[in-house]
Design an enzyme around this catalytic site. Structure first.
Site, PDB file in Angstrom:
ATOM      1  N   ASP A 121      42.200  37.312  40.450  1.00 38.75           N
ATOM      2  CA  ASP A 121      42.830  36.390  39.515  1.00 38.75           C
ATOM      3  C   ASP A 121      43.637  37.154  38.462  1.00 38.75           C
ATOM      4  O   ASP A 121      43.649  38.387  38.430  1.00 38.75           O
ATOM      5  CB  ASP A 121      41.765  35.526  38.831  1.00 38.75           C
ATOM      6  CG  ASP A 121      41.019  34.645  39.820  1.00 38.75           C
ATOM      7  OD1 ASP A 121      41.646  34.199  40.795  1.00 38.75           O
ATOM      8  OD2 ASP A 121      39.809  34.420  39.614  1.00 38.75           O
ATOM      9  N   TYR A 132      32.191  44.330  43.843  1.00 39.66           N
ATOM     10  CA  TYR A 132      32.770  44.163  42.508  1.00 39.66           C
ATOM     11  C   TYR A 132      31.820  44.774  41.487  1.00 39.66           C
ATOM     12  O   TYR A 132      30.620  44.949  41.743  1.00 39.66           O
ATOM     13  CB  TYR A 132      32.970  42.676  42.167  1.00 39.66           C
ATOM     14  CG  TYR A 132      34.082  41.972  42.901  1.00 39.66           C
ATOM     15  CD1 TYR A 132      35.348  41.823  42.325  1.00 39.66           C
ATOM     16  CD2 TYR A 132      33.868  41.401  44.154  1.00 39.66           C
ATOM     17  CE1 TYR A 132      36.368  41.151  42.982  1.00 39.66           C
ATOM     18  CE2 TYR A 132      34.881  40.725  44.819  1.00 39.66           C
ATOM     19  CZ  TYR A 132      36.128  40.603  44.224  1.00 39.66           C
ATOM     20  OH  TYR A 132      37.128  39.931  44.879  1.00 39.66           O
TER      21      TYR A 132
END
Length: 381
Positions: free
Chosen positions: A172, A230
Site C-alpha cells: 500500500d 513482513y
C-alpha cells in the site's frame, strides 16, 4: 447488362458485385430470374455463369475441403423445388489430427531449444528495495507515483517495448520493501549482470535492485510464491517522533506490555479464517491463511536499552491490510485497551466490525518472498 467478374461474360452479374451494390431487378431482358439481395437469398439461373455450374444443381453437395490458402470462404446450396440459392459460410479449415505427428520429435529442457527454435526472450527475477514514503503503492494506478510504474518505464527504455513487471506483493501507499520479488521478460540478448547494472543506473534514488537472477520462462513472482514475510516496527520511546525515525516506524511514543503482545501473537499461528482482519468489500475466494511465524521482539537502540518493538510474521498468503490490522489490534492488547482473549473471539468472527483500526503504513516492511528451487534457471542447468 454488366459482365460477370469471374468469367468476363455478359450472361449474368457477379454475385459479389450484387451483394455490394444492393441491386434488385432483372439481370437482362431475356427472361432471366430476378436477383434479391438483402437476406443473402439470391435467385440465379444455373446457366447464368459457366464457372458456377460445378457448384449448382438440384441439390448442391458439400464441397470437399481444399487447402487453407485456396478454399473458398462461402458455398451456394440450392433447393430441389426452386432455383433460390443460399449463401452459407464454411467452417474454418482444420487438417486431420495425426496422433503420431509428434511421436519422433526430440524433447529438450524447458526454455532450451536448438537452432531456430531457441527462445527469443528470458525471464528474470529482481529483488527490489524501495522507500515507499513517496509512492502510492506498488501497483500501477491512473494517478500517483507507483513502484511498478517506475520499474516498467525503465524496462521500456532498455528494451524499446512495453514490458509488464509482476510483483510478489501489492504494498500500500507508504509501505516499504526490503526484498520484493519482481518478475519480467526481456529479449534474450540481456544477461544477468548487464540487466542488474542497467536497472540500478536508471531507477530513481528511492529504488534499488539488490540482485537479478534468471528464472524459468513461465515464472511469475506473485503466483509462484510459496510464502511471504513482513515485519512491523513500533517506536515506544520519546525519540520515535524524530524525523529520522517516524518515516519508517509507528511513532507510538509509549511503552507496551511485551508479554501481552507475545500471548496475542501465539493465538494467530496456524491456519485460521482472518475475515475479521481484512478490508470489507475486497473480493476473495476465501479468508483462510496459514501463519507460519508470528512473534514480537524488543528492538534495542544503538545507545543501549529498548526503543521499540518489532513484529515478525510469515504466511502462505496475506489479505489486504491484514498485517496492519493485526498489529493495531495487538498493540491495543499490549496497551491494556483490549483483553488478551479478544484475539480468539476475532478469529471466530466473519467481519471486521469490532477489530481495532489498522496501524499506520510507514512501519510495515515487505521482507522477502520464498520460491521453490525448480523455478531458478541455475538449478535446472
Amino acid at each position: 447488362m454488366l459482365p460477370c467478374r469471374p468469367c468476363d461474360t455478359r450472361s449474368g452479374i457477379s454475385l459479389f458485385r450484387a451483394l455490394l451494390w444492393g441491386l434488385s431487378g432483372n439481370i437482362d431482358s431475356g427472361g432471366s430470374p430476378r436477383v434479391f439481395v438483402g437476406p443473402l437469398l439470391v435467385k440465379l439461373s444455373p446457366t447464368a455463369c459457366p464457372r458456377l455450374k460445378p457448384r449448382l444443381g438440384p441439390v448442391a453437395k458439400a464441397a470437399r475441403p481444399s487447402p487453407p490458402d485456396h478454399r473458398p470462404p462461402y458455398r451456394l446450396t440450392a433447393s430441389r423445388r426452386t432455383t433460390r440459392y443460399r449463401l452459407t459460410a464454411l467452417p474454418p479449415y482444420r487438417p486431420p489430427a495425426n496422433p503420431n505427428a509428434d511421436k519422433d520429435l526430440p524433447t529438450f529442457p524447458q526454455g532450451q531449444f536448438p537452432g531456430r527454435f531457441r527462445a527469443m526472450t528470458r525471464t528474470f527475477l529482481a529483488v527490489v528495495q524501495y522507500d515507499g514514503g513517496d509512492f502510492v503503492g506498488w501497483q500501477r494506478q491512473s494517478s500517483g507515483r507507483t513502484v511498478q510504474g517506475e520499474f516498467e518505464s525503465v524496462l521500456t527504455r532498455l528494451t524499446g517495448d512495453r514490458i509488464v513487471a509482476h510483483g510478489a506483493g501489492r504494498t500500500d501507499s507508504g509501505v516499504h520493501a526490503l526484498g520484493l520479488g519482481v518478475s519480467f521478460t526481456v529479449p534474450d540478448k540481456w544477461t544477468t549482470a548487464d540487466l542488474h547494472r542497467a536497472l540500478n543506473a536508471l531507477l530513481p534514488r528511492d529504488c534499488w535492485v539488490e540482485s537479478v537472477r534468471r528464472m524459468q520462462d513461465d515464472f511469475h513472482a506473485r503466483k509462484c510464491a510459496l510464502g511471504r514475510r513482513y515485519w512491523y516496527d513500533v517506536g515506544c520511546d520519546a525519540a520515535a517522533s524524530s524525523p529520522f525515525r517516524r518515516r519508517y516506524e509507528w511513532a507510538l511514543g509509549r511503552p507496551v506490555d511485551h508479554a501481552r503482545l507475545a500471548a496475542a501473537a501465539s493465538v494467530i499461528e496456524g491456519e485460521h479464517d482472518f475475515a475479521a482482519f481484512s478490508v470489507r468489500g475486497t473480493p476473495q475466494r476465501h479468508f483462510r491463511c496459514r501463519i507460519e511465524q508470528a512473534r514480537w521482539e524488543q528492538r534495542e537502540s544503538g545507545r543501549g536499552g529498548v526503543d521499540g518493538v518489532r513484529f515478525h510474521v510469515a504466511a502462505d498468503r496475506f489479505l489486504h491490510h491484514m498485517v496492519r490490522m493485526l498489529v493495531g489490534t495487538m498493540i491495543d492488547i499490549g496497551l491494556g485497551r483490549r483483553a488478551p482473549g479478544d484475539m480468539h473471539e476475532l478469529l471466530a468472527q466473519t467481519d471486521n466490525g469490532t477489530t481495532s483500526p489498522p496501524a499506520p503504513p510507514q512501519g510495515l516492511f515487505f521482507v522477502a518472498a520464498s520460491y521453490s528451487e525448480r523455478w531458478y534457471w541455475e538449478s535446472a542447468e
